[in-house]
Design an enzyme around this catalytic site. Structure first.
Site, PDB file in Angstrom:
ATOM      1  N   THR A 156       0.867  -1.181   0.000  1.00 40.38           N
ATOM      2  CA  THR A 156       0.000   0.000   0.000  1.00 40.38           C
ATOM      3  C   THR A 156       0.906   1.234   0.000  1.00 40.38           C
ATOM      4  OG1 THR A 156      -0.253  -0.241   2.401  1.00 40.38           O
ATOM      5  CG2 THR A 156      -2.033  -1.082   1.020  1.00 40.38           C
ATOM      6  N   LYS A 182       3.931  -6.967   4.014  1.00 41.77           N
ATOM      7  CA  LYS A 182       3.682  -5.571   3.705  1.00 41.77           C
ATOM      8  C   LYS A 182       3.408  -4.843   5.006  1.00 41.77           C
ATOM      9  CE  LYS A 182       0.324  -3.415   3.412  1.00 41.77           C
ATOM     10  NZ  LYS A 182      -0.386  -2.448   4.345  1.00 41.77           N
ATOM     11  N   THR A 193      -0.762  -2.549  10.967  1.00 40.28           N
ATOM     12  CA  THR A 193      -1.278  -2.647   9.602  1.00 40.28           C
ATOM     13  C   THR A 193      -0.238  -3.357   8.777  1.00 40.28           C
ATOM     14  OG1 THR A 193      -2.564  -0.675   9.792  1.00 40.28           O
ATOM     15  CG2 THR A 193      -2.164  -1.411   7.599  1.00 40.28           C
ATOM     16  N   GLU A 279       6.182   4.804   7.300  1.00 38.48           N
ATOM     17  CA  GLU A 279       5.783   5.949   6.487  1.00 38.48           C
ATOM     18  C   GLU A 279       6.604   7.194   6.838  1.00 38.48           C
ATOM     19  OE1 GLU A 279       1.167   4.669   5.630  1.00 38.48           O
ATOM     20  OE2 GLU A 279       1.615   5.941   7.345  1.00 38.48           O
ATOM     21  N   ASN A 401      -0.148  10.684   5.687  1.00 38.40           N
ATOM     22  CA  ASN A 401      -1.399  10.309   6.333  1.00 38.40           C
ATOM     23  C   ASN A 401      -2.440  11.418   6.292  1.00 38.40           C
ATOM     24  OD1 ASN A 401      -1.269   7.479   7.598  1.00 38.40           O
ATOM     25  ND2 ASN A 401       0.750   8.360   8.006  1.00 38.40           N
ATOM     26  N   THR A 406      -7.691  10.264   0.199  1.00 32.18           N
ATOM     27  CA  THR A 406      -8.048  11.115  -0.934  1.00 32.18           C
ATOM     28  C   THR A 406      -6.906  11.284  -1.924  1.00 32.18           C
ATOM     29  OG1 THR A 406      -7.456  13.056   0.393  1.00 32.18           O
ATOM     30  CG2 THR A 406      -9.769  12.384   0.368  1.00 32.18           C
TER      31      THR A 406
END
Length: 406
Positions: A156, A182, A193, A279, A401, A406
């Site tokens: 992702t 992942k 996650t 991230e 994040n 979107t």
């Protein structure tokens, strides 16, 4: 190939073990035709084991997979990225079942032997027809070589695919364990996650495999954190098809210990890749705690430091603010005498007996600029130790994040 004691690392990831094939294809869940549907297949039914998120909000594919793993056998795993199929109401479970049904039909195996995993945006209905339409391509492209495509298809916000495999010798028989994972954000101990899929050609029953996985997960995937969030879809699955031809591994034997060592090598490597790819992260943080009064205390202390946003930000800024480490130890829940800890950044001691010492700030800052950043804590309160992994906290974490959906 690099020798690692009684075992060695090899290429091949999730298809390194005998009898496993994989594929990765685009199903249209991601933009720009990116790979987003992966399939793992064992040529023989396999013993199955799993570990799952502790979040009480759980996605439909996780519920379905957990019920099937509990039966002890599986032969395939179908995974989609781009949509978590979580919090999707009454439609979620039928959609997960449809993914498994279609894969089982095309593979000519019982649907109950197909496990399902999903990752991506929560709360959006799964466009399952896109997945079922792409499943023929996924089954047609199954091969040993397509392990890399499978590892890419489950990503992702990951920046890099994550694969690892080892071979070890058990009673003169070569055993292979490989996997892929992942994970980049919403990573925290007790699953995060993250998805991880491990395959092995070892002969081991599902109950013993489940026991081994629990032991290994507690030392690997449950010792990483990125941002303190635990998700709805997290799972680690292991399939063992027995094609190596070894004598079945029994619990509490030398062979079991060797198998667990190999499984831990794979899971730890994948866990560290997840933490390093957090991230917005620029470096991996490794926290080693010794001198704890119990294993639980050692683990809590190490995980608390890797999870401290203040400390993670200090690492990003190369600020040797050791007080944030001691503070995180103090609220970790671990038992220790706060007047005793020694703290090191790499080889630079920054605190002694819970208090300040003079140290070379420039040298400490240089060590904080390295990857990985290594922190050593001696609680001097016992004989137990633990290691946890995390990453620095950067401006890019907020950027990623702030617009994830979107």
């Amino acid at each position: 190939m690099v020798a690692l004691g009684s075992h060695k690392t090899i290429a091949g990831g999730v298809t390194a073990a005998l009898g496993f094939l994989a594929s990765g294809v685009p199903a249209g869940l991601k933009k720009d035709g990116k790979l987003d549907l992966a399939l793992i297949y064992s040529e023989e039914p396999a013993s199955a084991a799993g570990a799952y998120t502790t979040n009480i909000v759980q996605a439909a594919p996780l519920e379905l997979t957990r019920s099937r793993v509990a039966e002890g056998k599986a032969q395939a795993i179908i995974i989609n990225a781009g949509n978590a199929n979580a919090c999707t109401g009454e439609k979620g479970l039928p959609d997960a079942r449809e993914m498994a049904r279609r894969a089982g039909e095309l593979l000519n195996i019982t649907e109950d032997y197909v496990l399902v995993a999903s990752t991506g945006v929560i709360g959006v209905p799964l466009p399952v027809e896109k997945i079922t339409s792409a499943t023929p391509a996924a089954t047609a492209s199954l091969s040993k070589e397509n392990h890399a495509a499978a590892s890419q298809a489950i990503m992702t916000t990951d920046l890099v695919p994550k694969e690892y495999a080892v071979q070890l010798i058990i009673k003169d028989q070569i055993i292979t364990i490989g996997g892929m994972a992942k994970g980049s954000g919403m990573i925290h101990p007790n699953m995060a996650t993250m998805l991880s899929f491990i395959t092995t050609d070892a002969a081991i029953d599902s109950e013993t495999l489940q026991r081994a996985l629990k032991q290994v997960v507690d030392l690997s995937f449950n010792m990483i954190t990125v941002d303190g969030d635990t998700s709805t879809n997290d799972m680690v699955l292991v399939l063992a098809n027995g094609l190596a031809g070894n004598e079945q591994i029994k619990a509490d034997t030398e062979e079991y210990g060797l198998f667990c060592k190999g499984l831990l090598e794979v899971c730890t490597a994948l866990a560290k890749m997840i933490a390093r790819d957090g991230e917005g992260a620029t470096k991996l943080i490794e926290v080693n705690v010794t001198g704890a009064p119990s294993q639980r205390d050692a683990a809590m202390a190490a995980r608390s430091v890797t999870g401290s946003n203040l400390f993670k930000a200090a690492v990003f800024g190369r600020d040797a603010n050791w007080g944030r480490i001691l503070c995180a130890l103090g609220y970790s829940g671990a038992k220790f005498d706060p007047t005793r800890p020694d703290i090191f950044i790499g080889d630079v001691q920054v605190a002694r007996d819970g208090g300040a010492v003079e140290f070379d700030e420039d040298r400490a800052a240089a060590l904080l600029a390295q990857d990985p950043v290594q922190i050593f804590v001696d609680l001097k309160s016992g004989d137990f130790s633990a290691t946890a992994w995390g990453c620095d906290l950067t401006y890019d974490y907020v950027r990623i994040n702030g617009s994830y959906r979107t």
